[in-house]
Design an enzyme around this catalytic site. Structure first.
Site, short mmCIF file in Angstrom:
data_model
loop_
_atom_site.label_atom_id
_atom_site.label_comp_id
_atom_site.label_asym_id
_atom_site.label_seq_id
_atom_site.Cartn_x
_atom_site.Cartn_y
_atom_site.Cartn_z
N THR A 1 0.84 -1.21 0.00
CA THR A 1 0.00 0.00 0.00
C THR A 1 0.86 1.25 0.00
O THR A 1 1.88 1.28 0.67
CB THR A 1 -0.88 0.04 1.26
OG1 THR A 1 -1.60 -1.19 1.34
CG2 THR A 1 -1.86 1.20 1.23
N GLY A 31 -10.44 -3.79 0.34
CA GLY A 31 -9.78 -3.40 1.58
C GLY A 31 -10.17 -2.00 2.01
O GLY A 31 -11.20 -1.47 1.60
N GLU A 53 -3.51 -3.68 8.21
CA GLU A 53 -4.56 -4.71 8.07
C GLU A 53 -5.89 -4.04 7.72
O GLU A 53 -6.53 -3.42 8.58
CB GLU A 53 -4.70 -5.45 9.40
CG GLU A 53 -3.80 -6.64 9.52
CD GLU A 53 -3.82 -7.20 10.95
OE1 GLU A 53 -2.84 -7.84 11.29
OE2 GLU A 53 -4.79 -6.95 11.69
N GLY A 54 -6.28 -4.17 6.48
CA GLY A 54 -7.45 -3.44 5.98
C GLY A 54 -8.70 -3.65 6.79
O GLY A 54 -9.43 -2.70 7.10
#
Lengths: 132, 197
Positions: A1, A31, A53-54
């Protein structure tokens, strides 16, 4: 990301986030990055971009919460970032975020063991870092 | 008149044994993108244009998990997503499920500026990309050997991993060296199997 947040000399804030998501994710999984208020947010006050952590970031509506505690609790930018990273991630949730305010401030926070980040202000501050 | 400021990230969560050369690679890319953003701000580009410009640069380099270098789904495919938001008017554009658009963040910008909606996904987003004439690539462009190795190891670890590079076996000393220590766990597997995003 990857993500970028900016405030320009007119005091306008903007945010952008882009990602491939999670390794080995299910096909069709969405996400936090494209979800406004979770992985990305910008308003008159500030701009935020998250990573990590989405699913935890989505549940915590992390990006909007930074703006909300500035707006309603009167926290300053870094205080708001620290509060949200500490209080809004559910147990075990791992995330990091970067933020700017319309006053020309930058801030970041993360509860992972590092975050690739680069920050700069017109006053001459500049930092490129990986670890705490 | 206010003061400008900029921040960018390339992902959170790193293996503490990250080899120095990979740290340097990442820092060099971050410095390059930071300077790109600073010169754009000094040339009076708007905040919205600067965030798009910087994220495009990060998407184009395969080092981080976005655009070229995006991680793979369980099926070995790429599904990219992005969003962009304009603070003063709280307008935004978002896309998901892209597999051929070179710069997802620019398509998100076009959704915001050129469509009646705020969010397009999968085949609808790809169709919109064709209509808008954005640069589209063969799927192979996005798939790097690193990512194929990461997916293989994630499957072996039976885990879904975020923003980590898993070294292909034998590639990084960090994997071997870290195996001797009692590993901290992350996402159900020893942290030592990760290398930084």
């Amino acid at each position: 990301t990857v993500g970028c947040v900016v405030v320009d000399i007119e005091g306008r804030c903007a945010a952008a986030t882009s990602t491939g998501g999670l390794i080995n994710k299910m096909v069709g999984r969405i996400g936090d990055s494209p979800i406004i208020g979770s992985g990305t947010y910008a308003c008159k006050l500030c701009a935020i971009s998250c990573t990590g952590e989405g699913e935890s970031i989505l549940r915590g509506t992390l990006a909007r919460d930074v703006a909300a505690v500035m707006e309603y609790k009167g926290l300053k930018l870094q205080e708001a970032v620290d509060f949200v990273i500490k209080e809004r991630l559910d147990d075990g949730g791992k995330a990091g975020l970067i933020a700017v305010s319309n006053l020309g401030e930058v801030a970041f926070g993360f509860n992972t063991n590092g975050m690739f980040r680069a920050t700069a202000t017109q006053d001459g501050f500049m930092e490129i870092a990986v670890w705490e | 008149m206010g003061k400008w400021a900029i921040a960018l990230h390339g992902g959170a969560g790193l293996d503490p044994h990250l080899p120095l050369h990979r740290q340097e690679e990442a820092k060099n890319l971050l410095a390059h993108c930071l300077n790109l953003g600073i010169s754009a701000l000094r040339s009076n580009l708007s905040a919205l244009d600067v965030v798009e410009l910087v994220v495009r640069e990060l998407e184009t380099d395969p080092l981080f998990n976005s655009g070229r270098g995006a991680v793979l789904t369980e099926k070995g495919t790429v599904e990219m997503e992005a969003s962009i938001m304009d603070g003063p008017k709280r307008r935004f554009g978002a896309v998901s499920g892209l597999s051929t658009v070179k710069n997802p963040v620019s398509l998100a910008r076009l959704v915001m500026d050129k469509s009646p909606h705020s969010y397009l996904a999968f085949s609808g987003a790809e169709e919109f990309a064709q209509q808008q004439g954005v640069e589209m690539m063969e799927k192979e462009y996005f798939i790097t050997q690193d990512n194929v190795g990461m997916l293989k190891q994630a499957k072996e670890a039976k885990a879904i991993l975020f923003d980590y590079r898993i070294p292909t076996t034998g590639l990084d000393s960090c994997g071997a060296e870290a195996e001797n220590e009692n590993p901290m766990m992350m996402n159900g597997v020893p942290l030592s199997v990760y290398a930084a995003e």
